[in-house]
Write an enzyme that holds these catalytic residues in place. Sequence first.
Site, PDB file in Angstrom:
ATOM      1  CB  SER A  60      -0.879   0.199   1.237  1.00 46.74           C
ATOM      2  OG  SER A  60      -0.159   0.399   2.365  1.00 46.74           O
ATOM      3  CG  ASP A  61       1.220   6.027  -1.603  1.00 52.31           C
ATOM      4  OD1 ASP A  61       2.277   6.060  -0.462  1.00 52.31           O
ATOM      5  OD2 ASP A  61       1.080   6.570  -2.445  1.00 52.31           O
ATOM      6  CD1 TRP A  62       5.050   5.336   4.758  1.00 52.22           C
ATOM      7  CD2 TRP A  62       4.813   3.845   3.000  1.00 52.22           C
ATOM      8  NE1 TRP A  62       6.045   4.467   4.736  1.00 52.22           N
ATOM      9  CE2 TRP A  62       5.817   3.626   3.936  1.00 52.22           C
ATOM     10  CE3 TRP A  62       4.211   3.302   2.086  1.00 52.22           C
ATOM     11  CZ2 TRP A  62       6.843   2.566   3.526  1.00 52.22           C
ATOM     12  CZ3 TRP A  62       5.300   2.333   1.462  1.00 52.22           C
ATOM     13  CH2 TRP A  62       6.391   1.842   2.310  1.00 52.22           C
ATOM     14  CB  ALA A  71      -3.062   3.992   0.667  1.00 51.48           C
TER      15      ALA A  71
END
Length: 816
Positions: A230-232, A234
Amino acid sequence: MQIEAMEIESAVDKALARLDLATKASLLAGKDVWSLPAVPEIGLKSLVMSDGPIGVRGTRWTPDDPSIALPSPTALAATWDPELARRVGRLLAQEARRKGVHLLLAPTVNLHRSPRGGRHFEAYSEDPFLTGRIGVGYVAGVQDGGVGVTVKHYVANDSETDRFTVDVRASDRTLRELYLAPFEAIVREAGAWGVMTAYNKVNGTTMTEHDGLVNGVLKREWGFDGVNVSDWTAARDTVGAALGGLDVAMPGPRTVFGEALARAVEEGRVPLTVVDEACRRVLRLAARVGLLAGAGPVVAPEALPEPVDGEGLAREAASRSFVLLRNDGLLPLDPGRLSRVAVIGAAAAEARVLGGGSAQVFPERVVSPLDGLRAVLPEVTYAVGADPRTKLAPAAGDFGLQAVFRAADGTVLGTQPLQDGSARWLGDLPDGVDLAALDSVEVAGEFTPAVAGTHRFGIAGVGDYRLVVDGVERFAGRLEADSDDPGAALLNPPELRFDVDLSSGRPVQVSLTHRVARAEDRDEGAFITFRLGHATPTPPADALIEQAAAAAGTADVAIVVVGTTEEVESEGFDRSSLALPGRQDELVRKVAAANPRTVVVVNAGSPVEMPWRDEVAAVLLVWFPGQEAGAALADVLTGVAEPGGRLPTTWPVAAADCPILDVEPVDGVLAYDEGIFIGYRAWQRREGPAPAYWFGHGLGYTDWSYDTIDVRPASDPDLAEVTVGVRNTGNRAGREVVQVYLADEAPEPERPARWLAGFASVSAAPGEAAKATVTVPRRAAEVWDDGWALVPGTYRVEVGRNAADVRVTAPLALGS
């Protein structure tokens, strides 16, 4: 390679069989901001991640462990050279290994849909084919060095406004032919070991839970066997993310996976097989990078690429990326024929070598344009002319700044020297500093003014601050975020300024203290960022511009360096305008009026308006050129190197002319109603002003003729092999990027007038002929209609110097 794969899968199987549910779930959640946990019982070491994409910062957002800073990703795409991208990737892998990093959070292969995209500089191009070719080279190079990548941001994360919540609505065809295309090429051809899913939604479903695009397209259709990270912050829902194909939720230790995922399995809300599959992917990545016992790494230490000279490659990549937009014959400069050169602009002395946000690294040295030009040109006079900043620059190194970390009772927990007034810790704190005990961070130093008068000090940040200058408390209070977007609050925070009258030569103490959030009010990770700004007394803006014009008037050549700032181009927010900030346009016009032999160097990561472009002798675009900015600029302006770049994105005359400007969602939705028509594809079909410079444009220091074209059928999966004969008709050796486009002889409204199908570079001495051979892939003539379908008919193969400058053509007949 097959033996290695079998060894890896065998080791993964054995390791997975020894894990209980709690341990499996823990492997899918960050143990902290940048790493996954180790499991010594199975011989698994901790996997460490780091931001890229133009350097490897490591786990600390501080300058204590310097990094090579390469040119921006858009600059890399401007080279139109996948092999150079591969060499860049190998250098980054080398840097990652040096810093103990196993997974690079790069590259960004989102598209330049709108020039207002704030993170435009971190992506490659408006064209999916060029983006894919550069991305394939980059990823192959990083993985050549035994380090993994996370190709990001999957998918349609092409602007920053409301990026955490925006719902991008796009047709299947639009997604397939544009936004998914670079990811597909990189996964299928380079075998990427990781992908990062984006914050945004696509057609109503957030990407960290998007079963169709992640499990369906990425994993099953394309055969992606790596890790989906995941993006941070997200990942928002345990069950949704697990069933939607997310493998790792970052950052830790508080994520929707870990203990929450184990409970979801125990309660029957998530099948154990889903956790096992995600865990298998994490173990496979660990094995590939050499962190799992029982499996040798994919790239054995003795098989790593030869060491790369980082400074040398940074300089070469920069000069190869510079795009000469205009030249009336003034360039290249001959230092032997010059007696005085005026270098003008705040951007000349203060080099902006990278874009704002997670791309930031801290190079050991930076060669500013002014320093680079002074090293090779005769007498150089400098004038600031116009400062594009609206916020204060960080207090410079002559403050001798140090960060002091204290507990609530005043106990010093640790200290750290600072390069300047920027204080930022996202992840690791200095050794010995316990986040649970931390109460405040003080940035303090001693400043001896060289100039008497009114000095300006600033606080930029969100939270509680106290500023003391020369023994007087100037501020004690709270700064509130002026945006709901946490990225904007972090990367473009509000600022307060305070004027202080100081005498020259008398030292003063300066202290800015920030109270960090209480432990019970924050996540366990360290997210601390603020800035102490400073500006010395300066003459009025009108006087600075007049001084610059006067300096230009007495010089043989004037070189004006203009550009954007981190307030304009950064992760976290989009651009409100394409105009150069401040009074830089006025500066250029005043200098050009004083000296017609004016070269303008534009340092911007994305398109800017240049209303003066026809009033100056030459315009050179240098993007954000990395740490060797000034050295590369000197090489190109004096002809030691040719400006080798070609535009990866169309540049407009004015923002109002752009076919696509929208980046703001309406009722939470950003509709990609333009379909496949972005960039040059959109410009070709619209009425109205032409762009200032088309996609693919770029001049060199010589001229070329396009003499012959030969198109022959190619075996599946390719359509044709195109051989183009060119000749260097100038008086200097040069390099040409031969661009091959495909056009339908009977164009249909839903297809572009022409689209990039291939490219190749050739070099030749004066008068010498060369041949470029380009393979056109089958996909170039396919469209998405619930599957890829070749469109039969007669096509034109159009070859030229940019998307509007066609030099030779040939027919290509395609059956069904």
